[in-house]
Each structure stands twice: as structure tokens, then as C-alpha cells.
Design an enzyme around this catalytic site. Structure first.
Site, PDB file in Angstrom:
ATOM      1  N   GLY A  54       0.815  -1.208   0.000  1.00  0.00           N
ATOM      2  CA  GLY A  54       0.000   0.000   0.000  1.00  0.00           C
ATOM      3  C   GLY A  54       0.845   1.252   0.000  1.00  0.00           C
ATOM      4  O   GLY A  54       2.035   1.210  -0.328  1.00  0.00           O
ATOM      5  N   CYS A  55       0.246   2.357   0.376  1.00  0.00           N
ATOM      6  CA  CYS A  55       0.945   3.636   0.362  1.00  0.00           C
ATOM      7  C   CYS A  55       2.228   3.563   1.173  1.00  0.00           C
ATOM      8  O   CYS A  55       2.236   3.124   2.327  1.00  0.00           O
ATOM      9  CB  CYS A  55       0.034   4.727   0.929  1.00  0.00           C
ATOM     10  N   PHE A  56       3.316   4.011   0.563  1.00  0.00           N
ATOM     11  CA  PHE A  56       4.608   3.866   1.242  1.00  0.00           C
ATOM     12  C   PHE A  56       4.792   4.801   2.425  1.00  0.00           C
ATOM     13  O   PHE A  56       5.684   4.586   3.242  1.00  0.00           O
ATOM     14  CB  PHE A  56       5.783   4.000   0.270  1.00  0.00           C
TER      15      PHE A  56
END
EC number: 1.8.4.11
Length: 221
Positions: A54-56
Site C-alpha cells: 500500500g501507500c509507502f
């Protein structure tokens, strides 16, 4: 679904974040899972791990707080250098995954322990091509082993967790190959630089709280 420009960026910037209601299965508490049964021999010197989930921003924030982790870099893994940028990756056609490169001291924290945090609290390994409000293959759950020993640990741990039925749905995490490319500077240390950002408040601060509650001995002071 609401969208907004990230703070400090001009209207022409491509960095757009989204906020939405939680998706089914989104966990704000750590999933209770056992340590990996299989560990590789301890390597010498600093090592790197590349993980996508997912979003880093949230992945970076969690792993930066792990004892033994020297640094975490946001970036893109699994695609080519030519399209390793936020604008192209956001098209969901480049083959990249948002990922983090973790530099760690194996004398202080093992690769298997990093994977335990990854599967327990850093992301939901049962969501295919999405995490939280973010959808698309760039948000997939994927491990990019840096050597054969890491690949063996990852494969055996996925098998162990799958056999133990610790999740309500099957684990979809893939083991992949491919290079890692650092993301743009405005993505680095985003959690630390923008702690009150709405996306951070809704999706990433709960991960941090869950990590510290579930792994207090592994958290930096």
C-alpha cells in the site's frame, strides 16, 4: 471520496491523496501471528529488505520505528527505471508497486522479524491490489527478496501463516523480482514532516499505535 493537494506542493503537482471510509478488513489493530518458524543464518553487515504493502508513507513510518533499522526509503519496485515516478506509477500501467527499502542491522533485528511486523501491522496481506482507500496494482502486497535466503524465509513464512489460518481471508502477498527506485523527495519522511495531514491521521497513525502496542520491545524509544 474526497481528494486534496498535499501540503506545500503547487497546484500542478501530481501528488494527490485520497480519504475514504474504511474498506472491509482494514485493521487498526495488529493481527496476532507467531514468529517465523524458519530463520536464515545471520548475515554480516547491514542488509536491505524491500517490501510493498500500500501507500509507502505508512510503511516507512512503521519500519523507521523498529530497533535495528538504520533507514527507510520510499520508492517503486518491480517496473522499469523509465517510468519509476509518481505520475507514471499512478497510471497503474507500469508494473511498479509502491514499496520501501529498509536498511537494517541483522544483529539487532532479523529479516523474519521485519516480515512479522509487515504481516501483522504494516499492511493487510489479504487485500489484492489495494490497501485502505488506495486501489490498483501499485498498492499490491508484494515482497522483493534481495537474495535467495530472503526468498526462502518469505516463502516459508507465507506458507506457515496460510496454514495457520490467522486471517479471515487468504494471503495474497506475492514474492516478486525487480529493482527498487527511490521516490521523489516530497514523499520521503512524509509521516514525520506532515503528522497532521488528514491521510496520515486516518490511515497511518493507527498503524503506528498498533505497532507500539503489539511490539513494545521492538520499538525505538
Amino acid at each position: 471520496m474526497k481528494q486534496f493537494l498535499l501540503p506545500g506542493l503547487g497546484a500542478g503537482a501530481l501528488a494527490i491523496a485520497f480519504i475514504a471510509s474504511p474498506l472491509p478488513g482494514h485493521a487498526e489493530k495488529a493481527v496476532r501471528i507467531p514468529a517465523a518458524a524458519y530463520h536464515m543464518p545471520q548475515p554480516k553487515g547491514l542488509q536491505t529488505a524491500v517490501l510493498a504493502g500500500g501507500c509507502f508513507w505508512g510503511m516507512e513510518a512503521v519500519f523507521e520505528q523498529v530497533k535495528g533499522v538504520q533507514s527507510v526509503v520510499d520508492g517503486y519496485a518491480g517496473g522499469s527505471a523509465a517510468t519509476a515516478n509518481y505520475g507514471d506509477v499512478s497510471s497503474e500501467r507500469t508494473g511498479h508497486a509502491e514499496a520501501v527499502k529498509i536498511t537494517y542491522d541483522p544483529a539487532l533485528v532479523s529479516y523474519a522479524t521485519l516480515l512479522r511486523i509487515y504481516f501483522s501491522v504494516a499492511h493487510d496481506p489479504t487485500q489484492k491490489d489495494r490497501q485502505g482507500p488506495d486501489r490498483g496494482p501499485s498498492y499490491r502486497s508484494a515482497i522483493f527478496p534481495q537474495n535467495a535466503a530472503q526468498k526462502a524465509v518469505a516463502g516459508r513464512y507465507i506458507a506457515q501463516l496460510s496454514a495457520g489460518h490467522f486471517y479471515d481471508r487468504p494471503i495474497v502477498t506475492q514474492i516478486e523480482g525487480g529493482r527498487f527506485y527511490p521516490a521523489e523527495s516530497y514523499h520521503q519522511d512524509f509521516y514525520r514532516r506532515h503528522p497532521d495531514h488528514p491521510y496520515i491521521m486516518r490511515w497511518d497513525k493507527p498503524k503506528m499505535a498498533a505497532f507500539r502496542a503489539a511490539f513494545p520491545s521492538l520499538a525505538k524509544g
